[in-house]
Design an enzyme around this catalytic site. Sequence first.
Site, PDB file in Angstrom:
ATOM      1  N   HIS A 186       0.851  -1.204   0.000  1.00  0.00           N
ATOM      2  CA  HIS A 186       0.000   0.000   0.000  1.00  0.00           C
ATOM      3  C   HIS A 186       0.882   1.248   0.000  1.00  0.00           C
ATOM      4  CE1 HIS A 186      -2.845   3.094   1.316  1.00  0.00           C
ATOM      5  NE2 HIS A 186      -2.102   3.305   2.392  1.00  0.00           N
ATOM      6  N   ASP A 204       7.809  22.849 -25.095  1.00  0.00           N
ATOM      7  CA  ASP A 204       7.723  21.478 -24.588  1.00  0.00           C
ATOM      8  C   ASP A 204       8.721  21.366 -23.439  1.00  0.00           C
ATOM      9  OD1 ASP A 204       7.621  18.594 -24.285  1.00  0.00           O
ATOM     10  OD2 ASP A 204       6.774  18.542 -26.302  1.00  0.00           O
ATOM     11  N   TRP A 225       7.212  -0.263   4.200  1.00  0.00           N
ATOM     12  CA  TRP A 225       7.795   0.385   3.007  1.00  0.00           C
ATOM     13  C   TRP A 225       9.202   0.876   3.278  1.00  0.00           C
ATOM     14  CZ3 TRP A 225       9.090   5.568   1.573  1.00  0.00           C
ATOM     15  CH2 TRP A 225       8.963   6.510   2.598  1.00  0.00           C
ATOM     16  N   SER A 254      13.493   6.717 -13.025  1.00  0.00           N
ATOM     17  CA  SER A 254      12.411   7.510 -13.609  1.00  0.00           C
ATOM     18  C   SER A 254      12.312   8.879 -12.941  1.00  0.00           C
ATOM     19  CB  SER A 254      11.100   6.734 -13.457  1.00  0.00           C
ATOM     20  OG  SER A 254      10.004   7.589 -13.608  1.00  0.00           O
ATOM     21  N   SER A 255      12.347   8.892 -11.597  1.00  0.00           N
ATOM     22  CA  SER A 255      12.216  10.162 -10.877  1.00  0.00           C
ATOM     23  C   SER A 255      13.379  11.095 -11.174  1.00  0.00           C
ATOM     24  CB  SER A 255      12.191   9.923  -9.368  1.00  0.00           C
ATOM     25  OG  SER A 255      11.048   9.227  -9.015  1.00  0.00           O
ATOM     26  N   GLU A 260      12.090  13.133   0.993  1.00  0.00           N
ATOM     27  CA  GLU A 260      11.020  12.512   0.212  1.00  0.00           C
ATOM     28  C   GLU A 260       9.645  13.047   0.612  1.00  0.00           C
ATOM     29  OE1 GLU A 260      10.814  10.541  -2.339  1.00  0.00           O
ATOM     30  OE2 GLU A 260       8.743   9.854  -2.213  1.00  0.00           O
ATOM     31  N   TYR A 307       8.937  15.948   1.642  1.00  0.00           N
ATOM     32  CA  TYR A 307       8.757  17.286   1.061  1.00  0.00           C
ATOM     33  C   TYR A 307       8.653  17.222  -0.446  1.00  0.00           C
ATOM     34  CZ  TYR A 307       9.201  18.798   5.731  1.00  0.00           C
ATOM     35  OH  TYR A 307       8.961  18.954   7.056  1.00  0.00           O
ATOM     36  N   THR A 314       6.882  26.634   7.347  1.00  0.00           N
ATOM     37  CA  THR A 314       5.591  26.047   6.988  1.00  0.00           C
ATOM     38  C   THR A 314       4.461  26.947   7.479  1.00  0.00           C
ATOM     39  OG1 THR A 314       6.656  23.923   7.351  1.00  0.00           O
ATOM     40  CG2 THR A 314       4.293  23.895   6.982  1.00  0.00           C
ATOM     41  N   LYS A 317       3.891  29.858   5.217  1.00  0.00           N
ATOM     42  CA  LYS A 317       3.078  29.515   4.048  1.00  0.00           C
ATOM     43  C   LYS A 317       1.588  29.551   4.385  1.00  0.00           C
ATOM     44  CE  LYS A 317       6.041  26.859   1.057  1.00  0.00           C
ATOM     45  NZ  LYS A 317       5.543  27.537  -0.138  1.00  0.00           N
TER      46      LYS A 317
END
Lengths: 528, 439
Positions: free
Chosen positions: A80, A109, A145, A172-173, A258, A260, A331, A334
């Site tokens: 999950h 592009d 995980w 990929s990232s 990660e 963030y 934070t 913001k």
Amino acid sequence: MSHAATAHDHHDDHDHPMPTGFKRWAMSTNHKDIGTLYLIFSLAMLMLGGAFALVIRAELFQPGLQYIDPHFFNQMTTVHALVMVFGAVMPGFVGFANWMLPLMVGAPDMALPRMNNWSFWILPFAFSILILSFFVPGGAPASGWTLYAPLTIQGGMSVDMAIVAIHMMGISSIMGAINVIVTVLNMRAPGMTLMKMPLFVWTWLITAFLLIAVMPVFAGAVTMLLTDRHFGTAFFNPAGGGDPVLYQHIFWFFGHPEVYIMILPAFGIISHIIPTFARKPLFGYSSMVFATAAIAFLSFIVWAHHMFTVGMPLQGELFFMYATMLISVPTGVKVFNWVTTMWRGSMSFETPMLFSIGVVFLFTLGGLSGLMLAITPADFQYHDTYFVVAHFHYVLFSGAVMAMMGGTYYWLPKWTGHMYNERLGKIHFWLTAIAFNVTFFPQHFLGLAGMPRRYADYNPIFTEFNQWSSIGAFCLGFSQLLFIYIIISTVRGGKKATAEVWDNPEGLEWTVPSPAPFHTFDTPPTVK
Amino acid sequence: MLFSQQGKLAAKLFTVSASLVAALFSGLAQADYRLNFQDPVTGVARDIYDLHMLIFWICVAIFVGVFSVMFYSIFKHRKSKNYEPSTFSHSTSVEIIWTIIPFLILVGMAVPATKVLIKMEDTTKSDLTVKITGYQWKWGYEYMDGSDISFYSTLSTPRTQIDQFNRSTATEIGENYLLETDKAMIVPSGRKVRALITANDVIHAWWIPAFGTKKDAIPGYINELWFNVDEGAEGVYRGNCAELCGKDHAYMPIVVQVVTGVEFDKWVAGGGQFDAQGFAKIDTASTQEQFAGVISEEASEASPVEKSETPNQELEMAFAESVVEAVVPTASAADAAMSIEDLSQKGESIYGAHCAACHQVTGAGLPGIFPAITGSSVATGPINAHVKMILNGKPGTAMAAFRNQLNDEEVAAVITYQRNALGNSVGDSVQAADIAAQR
């Protein structure tokens, strides 16, 4: 989505014919098509990851084991999380970046279109490997995980498959991030200085640097795990003199930036939506940029707050506590800026605005429980309980995922050329927001009362709130079918959208027709 | 607009969810529940509780403050009321104010947090040291002050309560479901107890909420924590393993029985014996009465296996002073050779406590992760290899080395059981003396 079939009509400034079918989608170098692929993939993974979550919630409806054994339960929690983090949230934001960054900076592009194609098409293969691991002996990875050693050293073949999949997702990232950085730094329209860039562009630029900095670290950690498992090394295996805590330090050095990576683009999206519907410019643009940069910097020096209980020295615990608490300053800035943007505006409450207000409200709740978690002595009690589960779902679901939903409603008319059904959109928002809170708010109580996370079974004292949570989860999951229905029906038809779509919104994306033509900004616009 | 059509919709949804709430409270509510931390019984736990409530109320104040502004704005500054939007977009002084004020609030939080943390981490000047070791999936306790007391503590909730897959064979879930063990850790009140925490296989975490302690048990590391339970707070405290440690993570609870210092000394002097409920067997009637209520409640739910070990349980309950012998067989009993039947009978309960979590009660294992005992090459092959497997484990897998966990007779019994039950019928057996020779 078949919006580009209509987009074709606007496409008259190129000679070569519009590709179709396999050629169009599998070999695409067009940022809009690749963005669409990313968004569809993300939505599919959201549903898959959600299905796993419902298995978890079904088993936790009552104490005792009713449906699945604890080993399968652990597989469910692990996969999950992996699917949601690497399959739903990260590719979802890359989808938004692909679609919107060139439109926002006035570029034709993405800078590296073929790499763009490759970075998407790695993902379906990576996730196929991850999902196939359910069918190998021993089932899917079941170690959480975070893949903590030495539990992962014990695991079966599925751990190796997960490691391969993670490497592919990482590649990929990183390619996606390189593309974002090159596009943003080189392809902005004349006159668009860095401090005139829209906030979504800024947050993604900073996110891309975070990705490049930490994905290789994660790749290194899982590779060391792989060699521990198969090639006789003992980086993390105490039986050979290795150090299990080292794994956690490396993992969370990746893991905290990660989180963030998953929230900064969300901040960007709602920083676009709120000014539009408040009919008032964003308050404190430059402080928003600096706050984003400050959060990104601090994210590198707070990782050990995920592991206060491993037995760090007192000085270490104090350092990580203070550093973590500091994150709440930028934070907070913001949040104050968003609220002040609303202040004395002229607000209307279309679906994207409802989602954005929901994000500000619920993300802040999750941020405040995060501040509680930063307080080390109290964290010893919260750590690895449902309080933590509640906290990170408030920031990840009602932060990241709801921001993406808001962003989808906000830009869907631009993507498809049609207005979505406002009434259904609002119903979707209320169902999602209420079901989300019914699911996760009681988990705060469960955690405080002492229910550990990743437990397949629990004492009857926790029954009440687990039942709330399970009922909420099923409502939340099935509400998303409405989301899919709204998207499909908007793609198929609906009221024609104007180029501006909303009431005088800011940004270059609103200067091109809706739906955005297949090729935009062949001649760069000029920004004053 | 929000309060015309949208308001009606929201009201409808609210009605639906409210009726759901009512249904849950009336129909489904089974047990009482808690909203907050368990009541603290140590000074540190109280400090943590106070700190937790302090931060909580600060967070509530910030939340209410910020969002009352937001909702005021949402009600007043809306297009449907023809509110004219302002155009202001920045104010350096406001930005500075709302950077500095939160910073000062943080300093206000950090000061008490630092004080508590320094106190928590001071493990010096302890009165008693206990080494706690996490195993998949049980806890080992070793008293380090020359008393030589050591034991393992495993879940005592019967399997029939846990497995609710088939309602007809399942039994009703008890009050201390998954929070009960065959032996509790025994500690004195009013003394500083230092725990050295480690693990044998993967990472676990030792957590008693009421003590305000949680520390990871990491193989290769020895972590420390301490607690000093208030005098007058004697009783039973329950906690869990808090770090994911594999399949039976949820099934390795922690039970700590706090007794007075005097009782504790007597318990140690008596060699650290346990009664049938896993609490301290102390040679005074008065202390047993304290737990008599718990005992009689739990006795009715004890599993058949437990009953066979303590055949006169109910009788002995009546006379608290004459509690049953500890279940642990002693090595001295292994002098005489035992028959396959006797060994197998003993081996069955050992198998249940130490092997069944992975290899399953039936011996079928879980394909792909935990091999079957039934028909396995080890359990049906040469017996010496079988003995070596039990004593030394299999490095790199979840198969632990049991040489320090089981005595010779227990190893002999469980090996004989595995070879002659669970669908195997090799027909041979091994004696405690043979195990001693192979160690």
